[in-house]
Scaffold this active site. Structure first.
Site, short mmCIF file in Angstrom:
data_model
loop_
_atom_site.label_atom_id
_atom_site.label_comp_id
_atom_site.label_asym_id
_atom_site.label_seq_id
_atom_site.Cartn_x
_atom_site.Cartn_y
_atom_site.Cartn_z
CB SER A 52 -12.37 -7.60 -2.00
OG SER A 52 -12.52 -8.61 -2.67
CG ASN A 75 -22.74 -11.95 -0.22
OD1 ASN A 75 -22.27 -10.95 -0.16
ND2 ASN A 75 -22.26 -13.14 -1.29
CG ASN A 132 -13.97 -8.55 -6.32
OD1 ASN A 132 -14.55 -9.01 -7.33
ND2 ASN A 132 -14.46 -8.36 -5.05
CB CYS A 135 -17.85 -7.45 -6.33
SG CYS A 135 -18.98 -6.96 -5.21
CE LYS A 170 -14.03 -14.93 -6.53
NZ LYS A 170 -14.29 -14.75 -5.08
N GLY A 222 -22.37 -21.19 -2.83
CA GLY A 222 -22.76 -22.46 -2.10
C GLY A 222 -23.28 -23.51 -3.05
N GLY A 270 -15.72 -21.13 0.28
CA GLY A 270 -16.16 -20.05 0.87
C GLY A 270 -17.13 -20.05 1.82
CB THR A 271 -20.86 -20.89 1.01
OG1 THR A 271 -20.82 -19.60 0.31
CG2 THR A 271 -22.06 -21.22 1.58
C1 LIG Z 1 -20.51 -13.45 2.54
C2 LIG Z 1 -19.93 -13.38 1.39
C3 LIG Z 1 -18.88 -12.38 1.01
C4 LIG Z 1 -17.92 -12.54 0.09
N1 LIG Z 1 -17.08 -11.56 -0.23
C5 LIG Z 1 -16.30 -11.46 -1.30
C6 LIG Z 1 -15.39 -10.42 -1.62
O1 LIG Z 1 -14.95 -9.58 -0.78
N2 LIG Z 1 -14.58 -10.66 -2.60
C7 LIG Z 1 -14.60 -11.59 -3.87
O2 LIG Z 1 -13.97 -11.72 -4.66
N3 LIG Z 1 -15.60 -12.56 -3.20
C8 LIG Z 1 -16.46 -12.47 -2.35
N4 LIG Z 1 -17.18 -13.66 -2.24
C9 LIG Z 1 -17.59 -14.67 -3.06
C10 LIG Z 1 -16.66 -15.88 -2.75
O3 LIG Z 1 -15.21 -15.56 -2.69
C11 LIG Z 1 -16.87 -17.10 -3.85
O4 LIG Z 1 -16.62 -16.44 -4.95
C12 LIG Z 1 -18.39 -17.53 -3.83
O5 LIG Z 1 -19.00 -17.28 -2.46
C13 LIG Z 1 -18.31 -18.82 -4.43
O6 LIG Z 1 -17.79 -19.64 -3.60
P1 LIG Z 1 -18.81 -20.66 -2.43
O7 LIG Z 1 -19.81 -21.17 -3.03
O8 LIG Z 1 -17.58 -21.62 -1.80
O9 LIG Z 1 -18.83 -19.58 -1.45
C14 LIG Z 1 -18.01 -13.54 -1.04
C15 LIG Z 1 -19.02 -14.50 -0.52
C16 LIG Z 1 -19.80 -14.46 0.22
C17 LIG Z 1 -20.86 -15.61 0.72
#
Ligand SMILES: Cc1cc2nc3c(=O)[nH]c(=O)nc-3n(C[C@H](O)[C@H](O)[C@H](O)COP(=O)(O)O)c2cc1C
Length: 310
Positions: A52, A75, A132, A135, A170, A222, A270-271
């Site tokens: 973002s 996080n 976004n 957050c 989102k 995750g 992501g994770t």
């Molecule tokens: C370290 C980290 C940083 C993230 N930064 C953002 C971000 O900048 N903008 C956003 O919309 N989501 C952010 N997310 C959320 C992820 O895009 C995602 O929605 C969330 O982690 C669930 O997916 P996952 O389980 O595959 O990680 C972040 C997640 C993590 C773990």
């Protein structure tokens, strides 16, 4: 590139974006430079979403910002980013380096800020923007906007009036009824919704009796989040008529298929990228492809929302 990843049956049309397969990088993981995005494309992602980005540079929070727990990560990084003026260079470089769609994730502290960042991202070559509004750990942006229907509608409308590319919104799972929030976004003309961002969470060190994250609370991602994401996608699918991008806990092909069956047209990861590396995209895509073949489906589209059959 692997034949599976180019297979017509795996391609997805996401509000006009053409993806060769239904996997996408989620925002915030390896999404701050053209080089890291390129490694994700090499890993087989059908599209990438950047970290973002806001109007001005932000340092983010002091360490610790990420804690690993049994079932994922918690996080609170605090949206560190170089600001859109610097980031346009990375968007332009990314457009020269690869041809999978690039979605720029945008945040702001007002509707005007969201619109201005989105406009500059699109001018630099973004194929779509993802707002976004979810957050959970930065004040006066993200979730504080996504929880307020009036402000959310204003943000989405303003961005829609400012850019000619698809606008994804989102959403946060930290609301009473996510499908109501999705309906507000769609009424304001969102082209697709992404579900979900992280779930508000906290970790306390038992020896020192203090919260571990410098921000105290953060967002859980995750495997633990996957059933939450599946439920959110399922409920949104029953309510709105735009494509849904499923996100939360996708680690293998079965997780991706589950989100597709719930109603997602594509899935973000992501994770699992942080834990397994970029190869996760090829792995998931191969698994989805094998599942479709085994079950006699000709395309990903045939299983989107299939679990809603009465
Ligand atoms: C370290 C980290 C940083 C993230 N930064 C953002 C971000 O900048 N903008 C956003 O919309 N989501 C952010 N997310 C959320 C992820 O895009 C995602 O929605 C969330 O982690 C669930 O997916 P996952 O389980 O595959 O990680 C972040 C997640 C993590 C773990």
């Amino acid at each position: 590139m692997n034949q599976h990843l180019k297979n017509e049956g795996l391609s997805v049309n996401l509000a006009g974006l053409k993806l060769a397969n239904p996997t996408m990088l989620a925002s915030g993981i390896l999404g701050l430079s053209a080089e890291s995005l390129s490694s994700i494309v090499d890993g087989g992602a059908g599209a990438v979403v950047t970290k973002s980005v806001g109007l001005k540079p932000r340092r983010g929070y002091a360490n610790p910002t990420v804690v690993q727990v049994d079932c994922g990560l918690v996080n609170a990084v605090g949206l560190p980013n170089p600001g859109i003026s610097e980031f346009v260079k990375e968007i332009q470089e990314a457009k020269k380096t690869f041809d999978v769609p690039i979605v720029v994730s945008v945040y702001g502290f007002s509707a005007e800020e969201y619109a201005s960042v989105a406009e500059r991202a699109v001018e630099a070559g973004a194929d779509a923007v993802e707002l976004n509004v979810s957050c959970p750990h930065v004040k006066e942006t993200g979730l504080e906007i996504g929880q307020n229907p009036k402000v959310l509608a204003e943000v989405v409308s303003k961005v829609k009036n400012s850019v000619k590319k698809p606008v994804f919104v989102k959403l946060s799972p930290n609301v009473t009824d996510i499908s109501e929030v999705a309906a507000v976004a769609v009424k304001a003309d969102a082209d697709a919704v992404t579900a979900v961002n992280t779930v508000k969470a906290m970790v306390i060190d038992t020896e020192t009796a203090t919260p571990i994250l410098s921000n105290r609370t953060g967002g859980l991602s995750g495997p633990a989040v996957k059933p939450v994401a599946v439920r959110c996608v399922y409920e949104i699918y029953e309510t709105v008529d735009v494509p849904i991008i499923g996100c939360g806990g996708v680690t293998d092909w079965r997780d991706a298929v589950e989100l597709l069956l719930a109603g997602a047209s594509a899935v973000q990861i992501g994770t699992a990228v942080a834990l397994k590396g970029p190869r996760v995209f090829k792995e998931v895509t191969r698994g989805v492809s094998a599942y479709l073949k085994r079950k006699g489906f000709k395309s990903v589209g045939e299983i989107v929302g299939l679990s809603h059959r009465k």
